[in-house]
Design a protein around this motif. Structure first.
Motif, PDB file in Angstrom:
ATOM      1  N   GLY A 199    -126.726   9.625 -63.609  1.00  0.00           N
ATOM      2  CA  GLY A 199    -125.421   9.196 -64.088  1.00  0.00           C
ATOM      3  C   GLY A 199    -124.444  10.343 -64.331  1.00  0.00           C
ATOM      4  O   GLY A 199    -123.340  10.118 -64.823  1.00  0.00           O
ATOM      5  N   GLN A 200    -124.817  11.568 -63.969  1.00  0.00           N
ATOM      6  CA  GLN A 200    -123.926  12.715 -64.140  1.00  0.00           C
ATOM      7  C   GLN A 200    -122.816  12.731 -63.088  1.00  0.00           C
ATOM      8  O   GLN A 200    -121.736  13.249 -63.332  1.00  0.00           O
ATOM      9  N   ILE A 201    -123.094  12.178 -61.914  1.00  0.00           N
ATOM     10  CA  ILE A 201    -122.143  12.113 -60.801  1.00  0.00           C
ATOM     11  C   ILE A 201    -122.048  10.644 -60.399  1.00  0.00           C
ATOM     12  O   ILE A 201    -123.026  10.061 -59.926  1.00  0.00           O
ATOM     13  N   THR A 202    -120.883  10.032 -60.598  1.00  0.00           N
ATOM     14  CA  THR A 202    -120.723   8.618 -60.262  1.00  0.00           C
ATOM     15  C   THR A 202    -119.432   8.413 -59.482  1.00  0.00           C
ATOM     16  O   THR A 202    -118.513   9.219 -59.564  1.00  0.00           O
ATOM     17  N   GLN A 203    -119.376   7.327 -58.760  1.00  0.00           N
ATOM     18  CA  GLN A 203    -118.170   6.998 -58.020  1.00  0.00           C
ATOM     19  C   GLN A 203    -117.347   6.019 -58.846  1.00  0.00           C
ATOM     20  O   GLN A 203    -117.713   4.854 -58.997  1.00  0.00           O
ATOM     21  N   ALA A 204    -116.230   6.511 -59.393  1.00  0.00           N
ATOM     22  CA  ALA A 204    -115.371   5.697 -60.251  1.00  0.00           C
ATOM     23  C   ALA A 204    -114.553   4.691 -59.443  1.00  0.00           C
ATOM     24  O   ALA A 204    -114.195   3.633 -59.933  1.00  0.00           O
ATOM     25  N   SER A 205    -114.234   5.044 -58.197  1.00  0.00           N
ATOM     26  CA  SER A 205    -113.492   4.177 -57.273  1.00  0.00           C
ATOM     27  C   SER A 205    -113.762   4.699 -55.865  1.00  0.00           C
ATOM     28  O   SER A 205    -114.405   5.740 -55.711  1.00  0.00           O
ATOM     29  N   PRO A 206    -113.259   4.050 -54.828  1.00  0.00           N
ATOM     30  CA  PRO A 206    -113.514   4.542 -53.475  1.00  0.00           C
ATOM     31  C   PRO A 206    -112.954   5.948 -53.201  1.00  0.00           C
ATOM     32  O   PRO A 206    -113.363   6.600 -52.251  1.00  0.00           O
ATOM     33  N   THR A 207    -112.049   6.427 -54.047  1.00  0.00           N
ATOM     34  CA  THR A 207    -111.440   7.742 -53.817  1.00  0.00           C
ATOM     35  C   THR A 207    -111.691   8.750 -54.940  1.00  0.00           C
ATOM     36  O   THR A 207    -111.225   9.877 -54.856  1.00  0.00           O
ATOM     37  N   VAL A 208    -112.417   8.345 -55.983  1.00  0.00           N
ATOM     38  CA  VAL A 208    -112.589   9.198 -57.163  1.00  0.00           C
ATOM     39  C   VAL A 208    -114.060   9.339 -57.524  1.00  0.00           C
ATOM     40  O   VAL A 208    -114.764   8.343 -57.650  1.00  0.00           O
ATOM     41  N   ILE A 209    -114.498  10.597 -57.723  1.00  0.00           N
ATOM     42  CA  ILE A 209    -115.850  10.892 -58.187  1.00  0.00           C
ATOM     43  C   ILE A 209    -115.740  11.343 -59.640  1.00  0.00           C
ATOM     44  O   ILE A 209    -114.959  12.246 -59.963  1.00  0.00           O
ATOM     45  N   ALA A 210    -116.507  10.723 -60.531  1.00  0.00           N
ATOM     46  CA  ALA A 210    -116.517  11.090 -61.952  1.00  0.00           C
ATOM     47  C   ALA A 210    -117.681  12.048 -62.204  1.00  0.00           C
ATOM     48  O   ALA A 210    -118.804  11.802 -61.766  1.00  0.00           O
ATOM     49  N   LEU A 211    -117.387  13.137 -62.922  1.00  0.00           N
ATOM     50  CA  LEU A 211    -118.386  14.159 -63.227  1.00  0.00           C
ATOM     51  C   LEU A 211    -118.480  14.350 -64.735  1.00  0.00           C
ATOM     52  O   LEU A 211    -117.460  14.505 -65.411  1.00  0.00           O
ATOM     53  N   GLU A 212    -119.691  14.356 -65.250  1.00  0.00           N
ATOM     54  CA  GLU A 212    -119.927  14.655 -66.659  1.00  0.00           C
ATOM     55  C   GLU A 212    -119.790  16.169 -66.856  1.00  0.00           C
ATOM     56  O   GLU A 212    -119.809  16.927 -65.882  1.00  0.00           O
ATOM     57  N   PRO A 213    -119.658  16.650 -68.097  1.00  0.00           N
ATOM     58  CA  PRO A 213    -119.520  18.089 -68.323  1.00  0.00           C
ATOM     59  C   PRO A 213    -120.667  18.885 -67.701  1.00  0.00           C
ATOM     60  O   PRO A 213    -121.811  18.430 -67.688  1.00  0.00           O
ATOM     61  N   GLY A 214    -120.329  20.052 -67.163  1.00  0.00           N
ATOM     62  CA  GLY A 214    -121.329  20.926 -66.551  1.00  0.00           C
ATOM     63  C   GLY A 214    -120.749  21.710 -65.396  1.00  0.00           C
ATOM     64  O   GLY A 214    -119.534  21.724 -65.167  1.00  0.00           O
ATOM     65  N   TYR A 215    -121.632  22.376 -64.664  1.00  0.00           N
ATOM     66  CA  TYR A 215    -121.261  23.127 -63.466  1.00  0.00           C
ATOM     67  C   TYR A 215    -121.751  22.373 -62.244  1.00  0.00           C
ATOM     68  O   TYR A 215    -122.879  21.847 -62.245  1.00  0.00           O
ATOM     69  N   TYR A 216    -120.938  22.352 -61.190  1.00  0.00           N
ATOM     70  CA  TYR A 216    -121.273  21.621 -59.970  1.00  0.00           C
ATOM     71  C   TYR A 216    -120.993  22.484 -58.747  1.00  0.00           C
ATOM     72  O   TYR A 216    -119.954  23.150 -58.678  1.00  0.00           O
ATOM     73  N   LEU A 217    -121.895  22.438 -57.789  1.00  0.00           N
ATOM     74  CA  LEU A 217    -121.662  23.026 -56.478  1.00  0.00           C
ATOM     75  C   LEU A 217    -121.126  21.910 -55.599  1.00  0.00           C
ATOM     76  O   LEU A 217    -121.773  20.863 -55.460  1.00  0.00           O
ATOM     77  N   ILE A 218    -119.943  22.124 -55.039  1.00  0.00           N
ATOM     78  CA  ILE A 218    -119.317  21.102 -54.202  1.00  0.00           C
ATOM     79  C   ILE A 218    -119.062  21.694 -52.823  1.00  0.00           C
ATOM     80  O   ILE A 218    -118.494  22.783 -52.692  1.00  0.00           O
ATOM     81  N   SER A 219    -119.475  20.963 -51.824  1.00  0.00           N
ATOM     82  CA  SER A 219    -119.266  21.334 -50.430  1.00  0.00           C
ATOM     83  C   SER A 219    -118.584  20.159 -49.745  1.00  0.00           C
ATOM     84  O   SER A 219    -118.998  19.014 -49.930  1.00  0.00           O
ATOM     85  N   TYR A 220    -117.543  20.451 -48.976  1.00  0.00           N
ATOM     86  CA  TYR A 220    -116.947  19.364 -48.201  1.00  0.00           C
ATOM     87  C   TYR A 220    -116.461  19.861 -46.855  1.00  0.00           C
ATOM     88  O   TYR A 220    -116.090  21.013 -46.684  1.00  0.00           O
ATOM     89  N   LYS A 221    -116.552  18.962 -45.870  1.00  0.00           N
ATOM     90  CA  LYS A 221    -116.099  19.224 -44.502  1.00  0.00           C
ATOM     91  C   LYS A 221    -115.228  18.052 -44.082  1.00  0.00           C
ATOM     92  O   LYS A 221    -115.564  16.896 -44.340  1.00  0.00           O
ATOM     93  N   VAL A 222    -114.118  18.354 -43.456  1.00  0.00           N
ATOM     94  CA  VAL A 222    -113.201  17.323 -42.990  1.00  0.00           C
ATOM     95  C   VAL A 222    -112.907  17.584 -41.519  1.00  0.00           C
ATOM     96  O   VAL A 222    -112.685  18.729 -41.114  1.00  0.00           O
ATOM     97  N   SER A 223    -112.926  16.545 -40.714  1.00  0.00           N
ATOM     98  CA  SER A 223    -112.512  16.662 -39.320  1.00  0.00           C
ATOM     99  C   SER A 223    -111.655  15.448 -38.967  1.00  0.00           C
ATOM    100  O   SER A 223    -111.831  14.368 -39.519  1.00  0.00           O
ATOM    101  N   ALA A 224    -110.714  15.661 -38.054  1.00  0.00           N
ATOM    102  CA  ALA A 224    -109.794  14.591 -37.645  1.00  0.00           C
ATOM    103  C   ALA A 224    -109.295  14.855 -36.237  1.00  0.00           C
ATOM    104  O   ALA A 224    -109.281  16.001 -35.774  1.00  0.00           O
TER     105      ALA A 224
END
Length: 114
Positions: A12-37
């Motif tokens: 429950g530390q990382i949840t999807q609040a809506s189709p476009t929003v990720i909810a994060l509880e307090p802490g440190y997070y490693l985030i990686s993202y790739k976008v192609s179009a």
């Protein structure tokens, strides 16, 4: 940008609040993202992450395609410090719409005290 989860966080530390929003509880997070179009004509693509109440251009992606169009891609990694619960979003801006696109987003909570 709409995100569909493949693997959810059972803690429950990382949840999807809506189709476009990720909810994060307090802490440190490693985030990686790739976008192609794919664009049919000249265009630019800018993808900007937002968290802790502000946008972060320094970890965003920017790509431009020439007059014949083409494919655009980029990736970014960041360590997010969330001193309080926060939301994470990716926002697209460009001079036109893509005819096809993809986002890969990975978020891992780090075992590091605040």
């Amino acid at each position: 940008m709409v995100v569909f989860p493949d693997v959810t966080d059972p803690t429950g530390q990382i949840t999807q609040a809506s189709p476009t929003v990720i909810a994060l509880e307090p802490g440190y997070y490693l985030i990686s993202y790739k976008v192609s179009a794919v664009f049919r004509q000249a265009n630019y693509m800018q993808v900007t992450p937002s968290y802790n109440g502000t946008t972060h251009l320094e970890t965003g992606i920017y790509f431009a395609v020439n007059t014949a169009g083409g494919s655009a891609a980029g990736s970014s990694f960041l360590i997010l410090r969330a001193p309080a619960a926060t939301t994470f979003t990716l926002t697209y801006s460009g001079s036109g719409d893509a005819v096809d696109g993809e986002i890969n987003l990975t978020i891992l909570k780090l075992r590091r005290a605040l």
